[in-house]
Design a protein around this motif. Structure first.
Motif, mmCIF file in Angstrom:
data_model
loop_
_atom_site.group_PDB
_atom_site.id
_atom_site.type_symbol
_atom_site.label_atom_id
_atom_site.label_comp_id
_atom_site.label_asym_id
_atom_site.label_seq_id
_atom_site.Cartn_x
_atom_site.Cartn_y
_atom_site.Cartn_z
ATOM 1 N N UNK A 172 48.595 48.514 44.704
ATOM 2 C CA UNK A 172 48.423 49.792 44.025
ATOM 3 C C UNK A 172 47.006 50.341 44.195
ATOM 4 N N UNK A 173 46.481 50.138 45.410
ATOM 5 C CA UNK A 173 45.207 50.722 45.767
ATOM 6 C C UNK A 173 43.971 50.014 45.235
ATOM 7 N N UNK A 174 44.110 48.816 44.706
ATOM 8 C CA UNK A 174 42.947 48.071 44.221
ATOM 9 C C UNK A 174 43.142 46.591 44.555
ATOM 10 N N UNK A 175 42.088 45.781 44.424
ATOM 11 C CA UNK A 175 42.227 44.361 44.784
ATOM 12 C C UNK A 175 43.362 43.682 44.039
ATOM 13 N N UNK A 176 44.094 42.852 44.749
ATOM 14 C CA UNK A 176 45.149 42.070 44.119
ATOM 15 C C UNK A 176 44.559 41.208 43.013
ATOM 16 N N UNK A 177 45.386 40.835 42.051
ATOM 17 C CA UNK A 177 44.894 40.120 40.866
ATOM 18 C C UNK A 177 44.191 38.822 41.242
ATOM 19 N N UNK A 178 44.716 38.102 42.232
ATOM 20 C CA UNK A 178 44.084 36.821 42.572
ATOM 21 C C UNK A 178 42.701 37.000 43.180
ATOM 22 N N UNK A 179 42.428 38.170 43.763
ATOM 23 C CA UNK A 179 41.086 38.448 44.271
ATOM 24 C C UNK A 179 40.172 38.978 43.172
ATOM 25 N N UNK A 180 40.727 39.715 42.241
ATOM 26 C CA UNK A 180 39.923 40.271 41.151
ATOM 27 C C UNK A 180 39.575 39.225 40.092
ATOM 28 N N UNK A 181 40.490 38.273 39.868
ATOM 29 C CA UNK A 181 40.296 37.323 38.776
ATOM 30 C C UNK A 181 40.377 35.859 39.206
#
Length: 295
Positions: free
Chosen positions: A92-101
């Motif tokens: 959805x146009x932003x870093x995937x959750x595993x990359x963000x967190x």
């Protein structure tokens, strides 16, 4: 209140309850990150549309059903993007959750959203216990084994893939849940709504194949070319772009024909036609409108 507002309010309420203190702040933040922005909310909107077509006599129950369905969908996206599956960098146009967190929190985020979905339905049982139990049954069936989205992901680990079962589980399952849960939330029988959900799900799979072939990552909001990368079957590879577009059109025509008799039958047919417009990739429509006649 418009469907989108009802859905967002119900999801926001569920997430806030999941973030109540004392709770681990990073996981609490990941929950919010995962469900916002919400994307098209296609599945819960279909659910709401069916409920409205059937009378929507208990809207709070329909709200809970829509929120639960979308929470399951969001959980599946978090898990799909993990390195052990698609290893996708964006969603959805932003870093995937595993990359963000980080991967551990991504796994916990997906798990938490699944549990939250069923908690939402359990709490809604005070509105109508019998309908709530049936909603839980449907969502469980379309999430787990042998025919839910877990099964759909599982097919990708098999040497020999049953293509029909794979698509019906991976993509079709939550669309079947959408039509059936919408009917049940409004007091109608679930079984007669299965075909509509299955056909919409099949059309969505073809549309997803088209978007994967025609869009770039910026337009799609997630990595493209995943089917080729992972050796998965794809309608565009099999039928070509023109053939895939025609296939999707035929499926949606069949979907309209399969709508059961209900007070809002005409409005529901209009919704399916509107979804067809949404599903057809914008880039392809633009290309077609600019083509020279006879080209």
């Amino acid at each position: 209140m418009p469907f989108a507002a009802r859905i967002d309010d119900a999801i926001t309420s569920a997430i806030r309850e999941g973030q109540a203190a004392p709770s681990p702040s990073k996981l609490a933040s990941a929950l919010h990150y995962t469900v916002t922005p919400g994307g098209a909310r296609i599945r819960p909107i279909i659910l709401m549309s069916v409920a409205a077509a059937c009378g929507d006599d208990k809207p709070e129950l329909a709200n809970a059903a829509a929120a639960a369905l979308e929470l399951i969908h969001c959980a599946s996206l978090v898990h799909d993007d993990l390195p052990c599956f698609d290893d996708a960098a964006t969603r959805r146009g932003k870093p995937a959750v595993h990359l963000a967190f980080g991967e551990p929190l991504a796994v916990l985020t997906g798990d938490s959203l699944i549990i939250m979905a069923f908690e939402v339905l359990a709490k809604a049982a005070v509105i109508d216990p019998a309908r709530a139990v049936e909603l839980i049954r449907i969502l469980s069936k379309r999430t787990g084994m042998p025919n839910g989205i877990c099964a759909g992901q599982g097919w990708e680990s098999e040497e020999n893939i049953d293509l029909s079962a794979y698509h019906r589980a991976k993509t079709g399952a939550l669309f079947i849940a959408a039509t059936q849960m919408g009917a049940v939330a409004a007091g109608q029988d679930a079984e007669q709504w299965e075909e509509l959900g299955a056909r919409i799900g099949e059309a969505f799979q073809v549309a997803d194949d088209l978007r994967d072939a025609l869009y770039d990552e910026d337009a799609l909001g997630k990595p493209v070319g995943q089917d080729d990368l992972h050796g998965r079957p794809n309608a565009v590879t099999e039928l070509g772009v023109d053939g895939a577009i025609q296939r999707m059109t035929d499926i949606l025509g069949g979907a309209i024909s399969s709508i059961p008799r209900c007070p809002g039958e005409a409005l529901l047919a209009k919704m399916v036609r509107a979804q067809a417009e949404v599903l057809t990739p914008m880039k392809w429509r633009a290309q077609q409108s600019n083509r020279v006649p006879g080209e």
